[in-house]
Scaffold this motif. Structure first.
Motif, PDB file in Angstrom:
ATOM      1  N   ALA A 146      11.132 -80.891   1.321  1.00 17.68           N
ATOM      2  CA  ALA A 146      10.839 -79.803   0.375  1.00 17.68           C
ATOM      3  C   ALA A 146       9.332 -79.581   0.261  1.00 17.68           C
ATOM      4  CB  ALA A 146      11.434 -80.119  -0.995  1.00 17.68           C
ATOM      5  N   ASN A 147       8.552 -80.665   0.239  1.00 14.35           N
ATOM      6  CA  ASN A 147       7.098 -80.523   0.177  1.00 14.35           C
ATOM      7  C   ASN A 147       6.550 -79.837   1.427  1.00 14.35           C
ATOM      8  OD1 ASN A 147       7.007 -81.715  -2.312  1.00 14.35           O
ATOM      9  ND2 ASN A 147       6.349 -83.712  -1.567  1.00 14.35           N
ATOM     10  N   CYS A 148       7.087 -80.170   2.580  1.00 17.34           N
ATOM     11  CA  CYS A 148       6.643 -79.533   3.824  1.00 17.34           C
ATOM     12  C   CYS A 148       6.974 -78.043   3.828  1.00 17.34           C
ATOM     13  CB  CYS A 148       7.278 -80.216   5.032  1.00 17.34           C
ATOM     14  SG  CYS A 148       6.630 -81.856   5.374  1.00 17.34           S
ATOM     15  N   ILE A 149       8.150 -77.709   3.366  1.00 14.86           N
ATOM     16  CA  ILE A 149       8.548 -76.291   3.309  1.00 14.86           C
ATOM     17  C   ILE A 149       7.650 -75.531   2.337  1.00 14.86           C
ATOM     18  CG2 ILE A 149      10.398 -74.727   2.583  1.00 14.86           C
ATOM     19  CD1 ILE A 149      12.368 -76.830   3.760  1.00 14.86           C
ATOM     20  N   LYS A 150       7.404 -76.136   1.149  1.00 16.56           N
ATOM     21  CA  LYS A 150       6.514 -75.496   0.163  1.00 16.56           C
ATOM     22  C   LYS A 150       5.112 -75.296   0.738  1.00 16.56           C
ATOM     23  CE  LYS A 150       6.970 -77.902  -3.606  1.00 16.56           C
ATOM     24  NZ  LYS A 150       6.803 -78.504  -4.933  1.00 16.56           N
ATOM     25  N   ALA A 151       4.579 -76.335   1.398  1.00 15.31           N
ATOM     26  CA  ALA A 151       3.238 -76.235   1.980  1.00 15.31           C
ATOM     27  C   ALA A 151       3.188 -75.148   3.048  1.00 15.31           C
ATOM     28  CB  ALA A 151       2.818 -77.577   2.574  1.00 15.31           C
ATOM     29  N   PHE A 152       4.224 -75.077   3.865  1.00 14.62           N
ATOM     30  CA  PHE A 152       4.280 -74.054   4.907  1.00 14.62           C
ATOM     31  C   PHE A 152       4.306 -72.653   4.302  1.00 14.62           C
ATOM     32  CE2 PHE A 152       6.877 -71.287   7.625  1.00 14.62           C
ATOM     33  CZ  PHE A 152       6.112 -71.286   8.772  1.00 14.62           C
ATOM     34  N   GLY A 163       0.914 -71.963   2.246  1.00  8.81           N
ATOM     35  CA  GLY A 163      -0.169 -71.774   3.208  1.00  8.81           C
ATOM     36  C   GLY A 163      -0.024 -70.455   3.955  1.00  8.81           C
ATOM     37  N   GLY A 164       1.208 -70.130   4.309  1.00  8.28           N
ATOM     38  CA  GLY A 164       1.465 -68.852   4.973  1.00  8.28           C
ATOM     39  C   GLY A 164       1.153 -67.670   4.072  1.00  8.28           C
ATOM     40  N   LEU A 165       1.495 -67.780   2.793  1.00  9.65           N
ATOM     41  CA  LEU A 165       1.197 -66.690   1.855  1.00  9.65           C
ATOM     42  C   LEU A 165      -0.311 -66.511   1.663  1.00  9.65           C
ATOM     43  CD1 LEU A 165       3.979 -67.161  -0.839  1.00  9.65           C
ATOM     44  CD2 LEU A 165       3.719 -65.276   0.783  1.00  9.65           C
ATOM     45  N   ILE A 166      -1.049 -67.619   1.648  1.00  6.75           N
ATOM     46  CA  ILE A 166      -2.511 -67.504   1.551  1.00  6.75           C
ATOM     47  C   ILE A 166      -3.054 -66.795   2.787  1.00  6.75           C
ATOM     48  CG2 ILE A 166      -4.675 -68.816   1.530  1.00  6.75           C
ATOM     49  CD1 ILE A 166      -3.217 -70.904  -0.213  1.00  6.75           C
ATOM     50  N   CYS A 167      -2.501 -67.123   3.949  1.00 10.38           N
ATOM     51  CA  CYS A 167      -2.939 -66.460   5.183  1.00 10.38           C
ATOM     52  C   CYS A 167      -2.551 -64.980   5.199  1.00 10.38           C
ATOM     53  CB  CYS A 167      -2.363 -67.180   6.397  1.00 10.38           C
ATOM     54  SG  CYS A 167      -3.044 -68.834   6.630  1.00 10.38           S
ATOM     55  N   VAL A 168      -1.383 -64.666   4.689  1.00 13.73           N
ATOM     56  CA  VAL A 168      -0.966 -63.261   4.584  1.00 13.73           C
ATOM     57  C   VAL A 168      -1.898 -62.511   3.637  1.00 13.73           C
ATOM     58  CG1 VAL A 168       0.871 -61.739   3.704  1.00 13.73           C
ATOM     59  CG2 VAL A 168       1.428 -63.622   5.230  1.00 13.73           C
ATOM     60  N   PHE A 169      -2.275 -63.155   2.536  1.00 15.83           N
ATOM     61  CA  PHE A 169      -3.222 -62.563   1.597  1.00 15.83           C
ATOM     62  C   PHE A 169      -4.564 -62.308   2.292  1.00 15.83           C
ATOM     63  CE2 PHE A 169      -6.420 -63.121  -1.850  1.00 15.83           C
ATOM     64  CZ  PHE A 169      -6.116 -61.969  -2.562  1.00 15.83           C
ATOM     65  N   GLY A 170      -5.015 -63.264   3.091  1.00 20.50           N
ATOM     66  CA  GLY A 170      -6.249 -63.088   3.855  1.00 20.50           C
ATOM     67  C   GLY A 170      -6.134 -61.933   4.834  1.00 20.50           C
ATOM     68  N   GLN A 171      -4.994 -61.806   5.477  1.00 14.34           N
ATOM     69  CA  GLN A 171      -4.773 -60.697   6.404  1.00 14.34           C
ATOM     70  C   GLN A 171      -4.793 -59.373   5.661  1.00 14.34           C
ATOM     71  OE1 GLN A 171      -4.510 -61.001   9.794  1.00 14.34           O
ATOM     72  NE2 GLN A 171      -4.632 -58.783   9.812  1.00 14.34           N
ATOM     73  N   ALA A 172      -4.232 -59.336   4.460  1.00 15.59           N
ATOM     74  CA  ALA A 172      -4.246 -58.108   3.656  1.00 15.59           C
ATOM     75  C   ALA A 172      -5.678 -57.732   3.281  1.00 15.59           C
ATOM     76  CB  ALA A 172      -3.393 -58.290   2.406  1.00 15.59           C
ATOM     77  N   ILE A 173      -6.486 -58.724   2.956  1.00 17.35           N
ATOM     78  CA  ILE A 173      -7.897 -58.450   2.643  1.00 17.35           C
ATOM     79  C   ILE A 173      -8.599 -57.891   3.872  1.00 17.35           C
ATOM     80  CG2 ILE A 173     -10.111 -59.523   2.050  1.00 17.35           C
ATOM     81  CD1 ILE A 173      -8.499 -61.491   0.304  1.00 17.35           C
TER      82      ILE A 173
END
Length: 153
Positions: free
Chosen positions: A26-32, A35-45
């Motif tokens: 569960a921790n690995c899935i949450k981290a993935f 982390g992916g959402l932060i990267c998507v946010f960066g891509q949106a910026i």
């Protein structure tokens, strides 16, 4: 558990029974996901900079990174980033935001010791290893590329 006395073995067994089981999957899935959402946010910026200010994909990278660093430092200063990291786990260790959080946390923690020896000294204790690793890795990559004759374009 080799060469343990019966008391040590009993202690080990009791400790293992009472040890808190960590939800690794569960921790690995949450981290993935985080982390992916932060990267998507960066891509949106980055896309924002490309479409609103006519940057190219290449030139939008620097203001995108600067914006992510600013947001991470601001959230660290407000105490939000650490609470978010408690929930998100390793997903918040995305290199740019995680490093910015670490630097800002070191600065906040040691500000009472003064700006030079407290803030500056402790921030660069943390940054030193990152700078050394980055420099060393760049040297090794350049050496390999130079020896193989590969020229990037």
């Amino acid at each position: 558990m080799q060469n343990l006395t019966p008391e040590q073995r009993q202690y080990q067994d009791t400790a293992q029974k009472h040890e808190i089981k960590r939800p690794v999957v569960a921790n690995c899935i949450k981290a993935f996901l985080i982390g992916g959402l932060i990267c998507v946010f960066g891509q949106a910026i980055q896309l924002f900079y490309m479409y609103q200010f006519d940057f190219t994909e290449k030139t939008a990278g620097n203001p995108t990174v600067a914006t992510l660093i600013f947001i991470a430092v601001l959230l660290t200063g407000l105490g939000v980033y650490d609470r978010f990291a408690q929930i998100a786990g390793a997903g918040t260790a995305v290199p740019v935001t995680g490093f910015a959080n670490s630097m800002a946390s070191a600065a906040i923690e040691h500000r009472t010791e003064g700006y030079v020896l407290g803030v500056g000294g402790n921030m660069f204790k943390l940054a030193g290893s990152v700078i050394v690793f980055g420099t060393f890795a760049a040297f090794i990559i350049a050496l390999i590329l130079n020896l193989t004759g590969f020229e990037g374009g």
